[in-house]
Design an enzyme around this catalytic site. Structure first.
Site, mmCIF file in Angstrom:
data_model
loop_
_atom_site.group_PDB
_atom_site.id
_atom_site.type_symbol
_atom_site.label_atom_id
_atom_site.label_comp_id
_atom_site.label_asym_id
_atom_site.label_seq_id
_atom_site.Cartn_x
_atom_site.Cartn_y
_atom_site.Cartn_z
ATOM 1 N N ASP A 62 -8.451 4.944 31.149
ATOM 2 C CA ASP A 62 -8.421 4.866 29.689
ATOM 3 C C ASP A 62 -7.632 6.031 29.112
ATOM 4 O O ASP A 62 -7.904 7.192 29.420
ATOM 5 C CB ASP A 62 -9.839 4.897 29.125
ATOM 6 C CG ASP A 62 -10.625 3.644 29.456
ATOM 7 O OD1 ASP A 62 -10.177 2.553 29.071
ATOM 8 O OD2 ASP A 62 -11.683 3.754 30.108
ATOM 9 N N HIS B 128 -8.421 2.018 36.793
ATOM 10 C CA HIS B 128 -8.283 1.758 35.361
ATOM 11 C C HIS B 128 -8.524 3.064 34.624
ATOM 12 O O HIS B 128 -9.632 3.599 34.631
ATOM 13 C CB HIS B 128 -9.278 0.698 34.885
ATOM 14 C CG HIS B 128 -9.277 0.558 33.391
ATOM 15 N ND1 HIS B 128 -8.141 0.219 32.687
ATOM 16 C CD2 HIS B 128 -10.246 0.737 32.463
ATOM 17 C CE1 HIS B 128 -8.415 0.183 31.395
ATOM 18 N NE2 HIS B 128 -9.689 0.498 31.229
ATOM 19 N N HIS C 94 -7.017 0.468 23.930
ATOM 20 C CA HIS C 94 -8.152 -0.378 23.564
ATOM 21 C C HIS C 94 -9.439 0.394 23.297
ATOM 22 O O HIS C 94 -10.464 -0.219 22.992
ATOM 23 C CB HIS C 94 -8.389 -1.455 24.642
ATOM 24 C CG HIS C 94 -8.683 -0.918 26.001
ATOM 25 N ND1 HIS C 94 -7.700 -0.677 26.930
ATOM 26 C CD2 HIS C 94 -9.841 -0.574 26.594
ATOM 27 C CE1 HIS C 94 -8.242 -0.213 28.031
ATOM 28 N NE2 HIS C 94 -9.550 -0.134 27.854
ATOM 29 N N ASP D 114 -9.337 -4.682 30.550
ATOM 30 C CA ASP D 114 -10.495 -4.090 29.877
ATOM 31 C C ASP D 114 -10.626 -4.405 28.395
ATOM 32 O O ASP D 114 -11.703 -4.216 27.842
ATOM 33 C CB ASP D 114 -10.476 -2.563 30.077
ATOM 34 C CG ASP D 114 -11.814 -1.919 29.782
ATOM 35 O OD1 ASP D 114 -12.847 -2.601 29.902
ATOM 36 O OD2 ASP D 114 -11.839 -0.726 29.435
#
Length: 989
Positions: free
Chosen positions: A52, A50, A417, A174
């Protein structure tokens, strides 16, 4: 040129023009899936990272692995390492999500490496999941930008990997709460399912106990089965089971499988894994479970992960001869979903959303609905400019999509996000804003080029003066036009309906203003308020605003010519200013009553003879809880969490001053609460809405208290615990105070537990009245008592909430707390007539007319002889319930267009019905349509080729009637049903 070329060319100087063609294969997608053993518990092990797209570091720092003292993360190394690991074992699988990173990596690869990656994709060993430019936030994003960022990633994947690169699964692991509209949009993009990692702690416990962790989400109240999407809550957030993390960041024991050595641990590791699988299976309905093997920025050394997973698979499966029923293998979310689809289960369903999200009784993630309110406003403003730039590029036939990519890419990153959500570090927030600013600078050049083609009346017209944007007119600043003798204001209307709109131009003197016919129009000088003059950083010297009403054609522009008045007649001022007295604002439709103390008392709809009384309206603040986060009861309020120390909000001031200013164009009441909060209530001539422009900051913290600032509207409406908020600017959901539709909710936090995202509107109503508040950006709020709506507009906290960002939300500028200014639009209607007003007003708020300025050397006579002063792309009047969502020029004769019906079912007797119009009407100004192909919402697949998986819920199948692939070339009539968006590739003759 297709985006496959300019994706790399624009920023990195590497062309994809000569890449190897994408190989067709039947080995990808569901065809490549291992469906396990029907007699065993099948564990789908999904290797993933994951990543970001900015959070604690900027997106580029994350990619390169820079500034690892902040966070050790380097995405380029993750992708390098994962590809090498896949090459070593054909059984291995890996998924990747964030195309904003993959695009950067891909543009640096050799043809040999690209060929290898394409083969992995063709064989189903590397799979792109979700496929957006980022993993977007769901609470503070607008549907227009969600669609755009997914389309940006989907187009890159289609052009470089063909059918095998098309994502079919949403992967929102997330984000901090989940929107029903997000699921609906993914369904319309042709996705088969969605998985996410975070759900409310009580919701999770209930689902795990009742084996309903997976369901069919009926994500639209309007689209029926086209909005259904299979959805699953992941069992471990998005990390691996306890003690089975094999990343360099982890401390778990590796598989030590040499029995001759003292630390041999295979039997214990196998027993622990089997127990973990069986424990997980308790909450799930079939003999298939998923294990997410990875986490944030993991797999920089992919060999460490895969070597241990290889062994885990080998030794766990070897126990089957001893009676174990656990069957583990490499898989992907798509294959896991496909196995669930083939299981023949009758699934439960859900029709509400997953907001608000709490991870414990005092941890409601509702602060980020408002965090970084200035950036939230800037992101919405940037989208407005992006859409207008695309339209002008198309109608001027500039074919400059490559240049528009700068702003498109920046907007794609901003949807992350930890971007528009406001949950990033301050330095990263600056980087996001800088990217948008750079993109807008390029876009402004395109706007200028477009007008240089659209404005001249003929080829003999002299070159146009440069057009430029003034983006600080909201604080009455536009330095280039200060003290100028002449200038023009050209206003582009991006909607397909004509609009009347009042504009404010900051000036230092009086001007004569001529409209597009050359007639002088009413333009009134209103003083710039003291609250505006003292905003930190304001360098403009304008003391007045020239307010005039513009009549704008549909999908076109009008130019207004300003010329300084050298001789001002000594006339009695028409604008009347009255301080500290009652203020009655009234036009043809609305009456607003404000007493001498600045208290809003009544809004009256004169046409419908309805009124709402206010007991309070104004600014209040909650003290942020200053906990140390060691336990739930000590949870602090921070960038993510909103937790007030007391459920009672305090007024920012016991006294307030009021200045009433009345002209023919507008009447205003400037109400000053204290030296850091004020509002200007405005009523425009012929307007049907009340505008509240609020200004908050610098929020004082010298008392060592963090503060959450709200505007509260307390009325006499008997709302009976109900209130209504929109989802990402589209469909509206009913909310009930202290209640959740799908579980027995335990009330702990009476304020933050009732906050929801407000992306465009919130309302309360009774039998005869509906008061709607429209917002110009995403904010958080709710109805904490009957008749009341409160909206949080700004926050300044002094504690971190210990959820990762590592710093309090304490924004400053010019050496003091950040000042934020925004708008609320108030609409009072009957419930039966409200929809047509708030739907249209919300569209105009986010697709706002865009103003550009130009300094003009010649007088009006010479200007008007050379330049066109008004123009519209439309010759036909389009129905009010039709909206042009996207117009993007792909090539000299090729365009992408999205049109939508933006009313819901049963909202309005007239406009909630299906509507038919001619698509050709949008293109008459640039050519004749020769062919149209309907696409999925993400524009990466012909709609006729879409085949979604069928699910059964409550005995009902999710399958829908297939769309006919054949379409007559001369048939450009389009029918839209309520809330339907249709996407077309259009070719002109």
């Amino acid at each position: 040129m297709h985006i496959s070329t300019y994706f790399a060319c624009i920023l990195l100087g590497i062309t994809l023009c000569y890449g190897v063609p994408v190989k067709k294969s039947n080995g990808c997608g569901y065809d490549a899936c291992n469906l396990g053993d029907p007699m065993k518990l099948n564990v789908h092990m999904v290797p993933h990272t994951h990543d970001d797209v900015g959070w604690l570091k900027t997106v580029d720092q994350y990619f390169y692995g820079a500034r690892n003292y902040i966070q050790h993360a380097g995405v380029q190394y993750i992708l390098d390492s994962a590809i090498r690991a896949l090459d070593q074992n054909p059984d291995r699988r890996f998924i990747y999500v964030e195309i904003g990173f993959f695009w950067r990596w891909w543009s640096q690869q050799t043809d040999d490496m690209r060929n290898k990656v394409k083969q992995f994709v063709n064989d189903g060993r590397l799979e792109f999941i979700s496929g957006g430019w980022c993993m977007n936030d769901e609470a503070s994003t607008h549907y227009n930008s969600i669609i755009d960022q997914h389309s940006l990633g989907a187009e890159f994947l289609r052009d470089n990997f063909g059918d095998c690169g098309r994502p079919k699964i949403g992967w929102q692991i997330d984000p901090f709460g989940h929107s029903r509209e997000q699921a609906s949009l993914l369904a319309q993009m042709g996705f088969d399912g969605l998985f996410f990692g975070r759900s409310d702690y009580e919701d999770y416990a209930t689902r795990n106990r009742t084996r309903t962790m997976e369901m069919v989400w009926k994500a639209s109240a309007n689209l029926n089965k086209d909005g259904w999407l299979f959805t699953g809550v992941l069992p471990n957030g998005y990390g691996p089971p306890d003690s089975f993390c094999y990343d360099a960041f982890c401390d778990d024991a590796p598989i030590m499988d040499d029995p001759r050595l003292h630390d041999y641990n295979v039997p214990e590791r196998v027993r622990t894994f089997i127990r973990a699988a069986q424990n997980e299976a308790v909450g799930f309905a079939t003999n298939h479970i998923i294990m997410t093997m990875g986490s944030d920025f993991q797999y920089e050394n992919a060999n460490e992960w895969f070597k241990n997973m290889d062994k885990l698979i080998k030794y766990v499966n070897a126990e089957q001869v001893n009676g174990s029923n656990v069957n583990v293998f490499y898989s992907t979310p798509s294959c896991y979903l496909y196995a669930l689809n083939k299981a023949g289960h009758n699934w439960t369903s859900k029709s509400d959303d997953f907001f608000p999200y709490a991870h414990h009784p005092h941890g409601f993630w509702t602060g980020y609905f408002t965090s970084r309110a200035a950036f939230k406003g800037y992101e919405r403003h940037s989208n407005n400019i992006l859409q207008v730039t695309r339209q002008l590029n198309a109608f001027a036939n500039l074919n400059l999509r490559n240049s528009i990519f700068y702003l498109s890419e920046a907007m794609g990153v901003a949807q992350h996000h930890d971007a528009v959500s406001g949950t990033e570090k301050q330095e990263v927030a600056f980087d996001y804003a800088q990217r948008l600013s750079d993109g807008i600078n390029v876009a402004s050049g395109i706007i200028n080029q477009a007008y240089s083609k659209l404005l001249p009346l003929n080829s003999q017209s002299p070159p146009t003066s440069p057009q430029f944007l003034c983006q600080l007119t909201n604080i009455s600043e536009c330095v280039p036009i200060q003290d100028q003798q002449r200038f023009t204001v050209t206003i582009w209307n991006p909607t397909v309906h004509s609009v009347l709109h009042h504009f404010r131009v900051p000036v230092t003197r009086a001007y004569t203003v001529r409209d597009s016919t050359g007639q002088p129009i009413l333009a009134e000088l209103f003083p710039v308020s003291n609250s505006t003059k003292k905003i930190p950083g304001r360098v403009g010297t304008a003391t007045s605003q020239l307010i005039f009403r513009a009549n704008l054609p549909a999908l076109g522009f009008s130019t207004y010519f300003f010329e300084a008045r050298t001789l001002v007649k000594r006339e009695k001022p028409k604008v009347k200013i009255t301080p500290n007295d009652e203020c009655i604002l009234q036009n043809q439709n609305i009456r607003v009553e404000i007493d001498a103390q600045g208290n809003l008392q009544h809004i009256i709809n004169l046409k419908q003879s309805i009124a709402v009384a206010f007991s309070n309206q104004g600014f209040y603040w909650y003290q942020s809880f200053p906990g140390n986060n060691s336990q739930s009861q000590f949870q602090a309020s921070g960038a993510y969490i909103f937790r007030p120390l007391s459920p009672t909000a305090q007024p920012v001031s016991q006294a307030r001053s009021i200045t009433c200013t009345k002209g023919d164009n507008v009447q205003t009441a400037v109400i000053v609460f204290n030296d850091w909060t004020s509002q200007e209530i405005s009523l425009y001539d012929e307007g049907e809405f009340v505008e509240v422009e609020w200004t908050v900051g610098p929020i004082p913290i010298d008392d060592n208290m963090g503060k959450e600032i709200i505007i509260r509207y307390d009325t006499d409406i008997n709302s009976q615990s109900k209130y209504y908020t929109d989802a990402n600017g589209r469909e509206v959901l009913e909310r009930t105070r202290d209640y959740r539709p799908t579980w027995n909710y335990t009330v702990v936090e009476t304020v933050s537990g009732n906050y929801y995202p407000i992306n465009s509107r919130i309302w309360i109503k009774d039998q005869n009245r509906q008061l709607t508040v429209l917002t110009d950006r995403s904010e958080g709020g709710g109805s904490i008592s009957d008749g009341s709506m409160e909206i949080m507009v700004h926050r300044r906290t002094l504690n971190d909430d210990s959820l990762g960002v590592g710093e309090p939300l304490n924004e400053t500028a010019y050496g003091q707390g950040l000042v934020v200014r925004g708008r609320h639009i108030l609409s009072l209607q009957t419930p039966e007539t409200s929809a047509v007003h708030h739907r249209v007003a919300a569209q105009h708020l986010y697709m706002h007319p865009l103003t550009s300025f130009s300094l003009i050397p010649q007088d009006y006579y010479n200007y008007s002889a050379a330049y066109r002063q008004t123009w519209s792309a439309l010759t036909d009047t389009l129905p009010l319930n039709v909206h042009l969502l996207t117009l993007d020029q792909l090539g000299p004769k090729d365009f992408l267009v999205r049109v939508e019906h933006y009313f819901e079912l049963y909202e309005d007797d007239t406009y909630s019905k299906p509507v038919t119009f001619d698509l050709q009407s949008i293109f008459k100004a640039i050519g004749t349509i020769s062919n149209t192909v309907e696409l999925t919402l993400g524009a990466n697949l012909e709609l006729a080729d879409l085949k979604r998986l069928d699910w059964v819920t409550n005995g009902e199948s999710s399958s829908t009637k297939k769309t006919s692939k054949e379409r007559p070339l001369d048939d450009t009539n389009i029918t839209l049903n309520p809330m339907q968006i249709r996407t077309f590739s259009v070719a002109l003759a």
